[in-house]
Design a protein around this motif. Structure first.
Motif, PDB file in Angstrom:
ATOM      1  N   ARG A  11       2.250  -1.009  -7.222  1.00  0.00           N
ATOM      2  CA  ARG A  11       0.969  -1.522  -7.691  1.00  0.00           C
ATOM      3  C   ARG A  11      -0.124  -0.540  -7.282  1.00  0.00           C
ATOM      4  O   ARG A  11      -0.217  -0.149  -6.124  1.00  0.00           O
ATOM      5  CB  ARG A  11       0.696  -2.897  -7.074  1.00  0.00           C
ATOM      6  CG  ARG A  11      -0.563  -3.573  -7.629  1.00  0.00           C
ATOM      7  CD  ARG A  11      -0.724  -4.978  -7.089  1.00  0.00           C
ATOM      8  NE  ARG A  11      -0.985  -5.010  -5.655  1.00  0.00           N
ATOM      9  CZ  ARG A  11      -0.094  -5.366  -4.748  1.00  0.00           C
ATOM     10  NH1 ARG A  11       1.136  -5.728  -5.121  1.00  0.00           N
ATOM     11  NH2 ARG A  11      -0.405  -5.380  -3.462  1.00  0.00           N
ATOM     12  N   THR A  12      -0.922  -0.128  -8.246  1.00  0.00           N
ATOM     13  CA  THR A  12      -1.995   0.828  -7.982  1.00  0.00           C
ATOM     14  C   THR A  12      -3.312   0.255  -8.445  1.00  0.00           C
ATOM     15  O   THR A  12      -3.430  -0.198  -9.577  1.00  0.00           O
ATOM     16  CB  THR A  12      -1.738   2.167  -8.707  1.00  0.00           C
ATOM     17  OG1 THR A  12      -0.470   2.666  -8.321  1.00  0.00           O
ATOM     18  CG2 THR A  12      -2.816   3.180  -8.364  1.00  0.00           C
ATOM     19  N   GLU A  13      -4.296   0.265  -7.549  1.00  0.00           N
ATOM     20  CA  GLU A  13      -5.637  -0.197  -7.874  1.00  0.00           C
ATOM     21  C   GLU A  13      -6.621   0.891  -7.463  1.00  0.00           C
ATOM     22  O   GLU A  13      -6.571   1.385  -6.326  1.00  0.00           O
ATOM     23  CB  GLU A  13      -5.965  -1.506  -7.155  1.00  0.00           C
ATOM     24  CG  GLU A  13      -5.061  -2.666  -7.556  1.00  0.00           C
ATOM     25  CD  GLU A  13      -5.299  -3.905  -6.708  1.00  0.00           C
ATOM     26  OE1 GLU A  13      -5.893  -3.749  -5.615  1.00  0.00           O
ATOM     27  OE2 GLU A  13      -4.895  -4.995  -7.122  1.00  0.00           O
ATOM     28  N   ALA A  20      -8.145   4.724  -4.077  1.00  0.00           N
ATOM     29  CA  ALA A  20      -6.909   4.304  -4.744  1.00  0.00           C
ATOM     30  C   ALA A  20      -5.989   3.656  -3.723  1.00  0.00           C
ATOM     31  O   ALA A  20      -5.640   4.272  -2.712  1.00  0.00           O
ATOM     32  CB  ALA A  20      -6.228   5.498  -5.396  1.00  0.00           C
ATOM     33  N   ARG A  21      -5.620   2.422  -3.982  1.00  0.00           N
ATOM     34  CA  ARG A  21      -4.665   1.713  -3.129  1.00  0.00           C
ATOM     35  C   ARG A  21      -3.327   1.676  -3.855  1.00  0.00           C
ATOM     36  O   ARG A  21      -3.202   1.011  -4.894  1.00  0.00           O
ATOM     37  CB  ARG A  21      -5.163   0.311  -2.816  1.00  0.00           C
ATOM     38  CG  ARG A  21      -6.454   0.288  -2.003  1.00  0.00           C
ATOM     39  CD  ARG A  21      -6.972  -1.130  -1.814  1.00  0.00           C
ATOM     40  NE  ARG A  21      -8.177  -1.180  -0.990  1.00  0.00           N
ATOM     41  CZ  ARG A  21      -9.409  -1.003  -1.458  1.00  0.00           C
ATOM     42  NH1 ARG A  21      -9.590  -0.785  -2.770  1.00  0.00           N
ATOM     43  NH2 ARG A  21     -10.445  -1.044  -0.652  1.00  0.00           N
ATOM     44  N   VAL A  22      -2.357   2.379  -3.317  1.00  0.00           N
ATOM     45  CA  VAL A  22      -1.023   2.462  -3.912  1.00  0.00           C
ATOM     46  C   VAL A  22      -0.074   1.672  -3.017  1.00  0.00           C
ATOM     47  O   VAL A  22       0.105   1.999  -1.845  1.00  0.00           O
ATOM     48  CB  VAL A  22      -0.560   3.924  -4.034  1.00  0.00           C
ATOM     49  CG1 VAL A  22       0.858   3.996  -4.617  1.00  0.00           C
ATOM     50  CG2 VAL A  22      -1.532   4.730  -4.893  1.00  0.00           C
ATOM     51  N   ALA A  44       1.591   6.361 -10.407  1.00  0.00           N
ATOM     52  CA  ALA A  44       0.454   6.182  -9.504  1.00  0.00           C
ATOM     53  C   ALA A  44      -0.195   7.520  -9.180  1.00  0.00           C
ATOM     54  O   ALA A  44      -1.426   7.644  -9.179  1.00  0.00           O
ATOM     55  CB  ALA A  44       0.912   5.494  -8.224  1.00  0.00           C
ATOM     56  N   CYS A  48      -4.054   8.852 -10.065  1.00  0.00           N
ATOM     57  CA  CYS A  48      -4.992   9.446  -9.104  1.00  0.00           C
ATOM     58  C   CYS A  48      -5.441  10.828  -9.563  1.00  0.00           C
ATOM     59  O   CYS A  48      -6.606  11.208  -9.371  1.00  0.00           O
ATOM     60  CB  CYS A  48      -4.334   9.551  -7.730  1.00  0.00           C
ATOM     61  SG  CYS A  48      -3.960   7.962  -6.942  1.00  0.00           S
ATOM     62  N   VAL A  56      -6.770   8.122  -1.027  1.00  0.00           N
ATOM     63  CA  VAL A  56      -5.599   7.337  -1.408  1.00  0.00           C
ATOM     64  C   VAL A  56      -5.088   6.609  -0.171  1.00  0.00           C
ATOM     65  O   VAL A  56      -4.947   7.209   0.906  1.00  0.00           O
ATOM     66  CB  VAL A  56      -4.477   8.236  -1.976  1.00  0.00           C
ATOM     67  CG1 VAL A  56      -3.254   7.388  -2.346  1.00  0.00           C
ATOM     68  CG2 VAL A  56      -4.975   9.025  -3.180  1.00  0.00           C
ATOM     69  N   LEU A  58      -1.780   4.509   0.954  1.00  0.00           N
ATOM     70  CA  LEU A  58      -0.402   4.176   0.592  1.00  0.00           C
ATOM     71  C   LEU A  58       0.141   3.160   1.581  1.00  0.00           C
ATOM     72  O   LEU A  58       0.151   3.397   2.792  1.00  0.00           O
ATOM     73  CB  LEU A  58       0.461   5.438   0.611  1.00  0.00           C
ATOM     74  CG  LEU A  58       1.959   5.255   0.334  1.00  0.00           C
ATOM     75  CD1 LEU A  58       2.193   4.746  -1.084  1.00  0.00           C
ATOM     76  CD2 LEU A  58       2.708   6.565   0.570  1.00  0.00           C
TER      77      LEU A  58
END
Length: 268
Positions: A11-13, A20-22, A44, A48, A56, A58
């Motif tokens: 899930r990437t937001e 970016a939250r991966v 993902a 980015c 980022v 992770l």
């Protein structure tokens, strides 16, 4: 907030500020890396890469950050088919690592529970790796007759030295978080209950920082591991001169002289 779902397993937001939250989202399976998850990581990374990302973060859902390869998935294939499948998995995983490494945006990894196999490679790929005090690290590959992937054989000797790397890779002994911090495998250890908050704060601080300068610094550090001193000093001088005349460099100096906090988010 803009959601970018590379695959069901990742899930990437990417928020409006460029963080970016991966998240590895196969928590019930220990975030084991199969083909879907590897391709999700590549999706993902490409999201980015497309621009606008300043940092980022992770993470992995569930009790463990990543237990390594999905052996249940691999066991469904025989010989030639297994070779093709593993090649597809590692191609996607390695391409993702290449894309993440080429970003200007720095990466923070927050790891907990079991970190094994290619999970170590993902943790090592981050610029700053925070480990919960319950994290353990196990190379695992030779324990099942495999050799490393996920950049593990490249990263471990650079982080912990060749002797410790081979000890980990040959004996597959479990390294507790405290030892991982001591030998340089992770940046620092935090209480498990504080991992998420500290990782968010660290990533947010980097998001507000000078992204281009971070990128130049990442490349200098990577190049310095194999470069001779003379050529590397020249590389540093060129990078510094370019940074000084960049919008970030001018903002940083103006903020210092003006005794205020720099605003790099408006001076990319």
């Amino acid at each position: 907030m803009t959601a970018v779902d590379g695959a069901a397993a990742v899930r990437t937001e990417i928020d409006a500020g460029g963080l970016a939250r991966v998240t590895l989202s196969r928590g019930a399976a220990g975030n084991a890396i199969g083909l879907v998850l590897a391709r999700g990581l590549l999706d993902a990374a490409r999201a980015c890469e497309r621009g606008g990302v300043r940092a980022v973060l992770l993470t992995g859902e569930g009790k463990s950050f990543c237990v390594g390869g999905d052996l249940r998935e691999f066991s469904r294939f025989e010989c030639e088919a297994l070779q093709k499948h593993l090649t597809a998995v590692t191609d996607a995983l390695h391409d993702a690592l290449r894309v993440f490494a080429a970003l200007d945006a720095p990466m923070v990894a927050a790891v907990q529970g079991a970190v094994a196999g290619a999970g170590i490679g993902l943790a090592a790929a981050a610029d700053i790796t925070l480990a919960a005090d319950n994290a353990t690290f196990t190379a695992a590959y030779t324990g099942i007759g495999y050799s490393p992937d996920g950049g593990v054989s490249w990263a471990l000797p650079r982080l912990v030295g060749p002797k410790r790397a081979l000890d980990m890779l040959f004996t597959n002994r479990r390294i507790p978080a405290s030892e991982a911090e001591t030998i340089g495998l992770v940046s620092r250890v935090v209480p498990s209950g504080d991992l998420s908050d500290q990782a968010e704060r660290t990533a947010e601080a980097l998001r507000r920082g000078p992204t281009a300068a971070f990128g130049a610094t990442r490349r200098l550090v990577a190049a310095g591991l194999t470069a001779d001193l003379g050529p590397h000093l020249d590389r540093e001088a060129r990078a510094l001169a370019a940074a000084a005349v960049s919008p970030e460099g001018r903002e940083g100096v103006a903020a210092f002289l003006g005794k205020r906090a720099p605003d790099y988010t408006h001076h990319p």
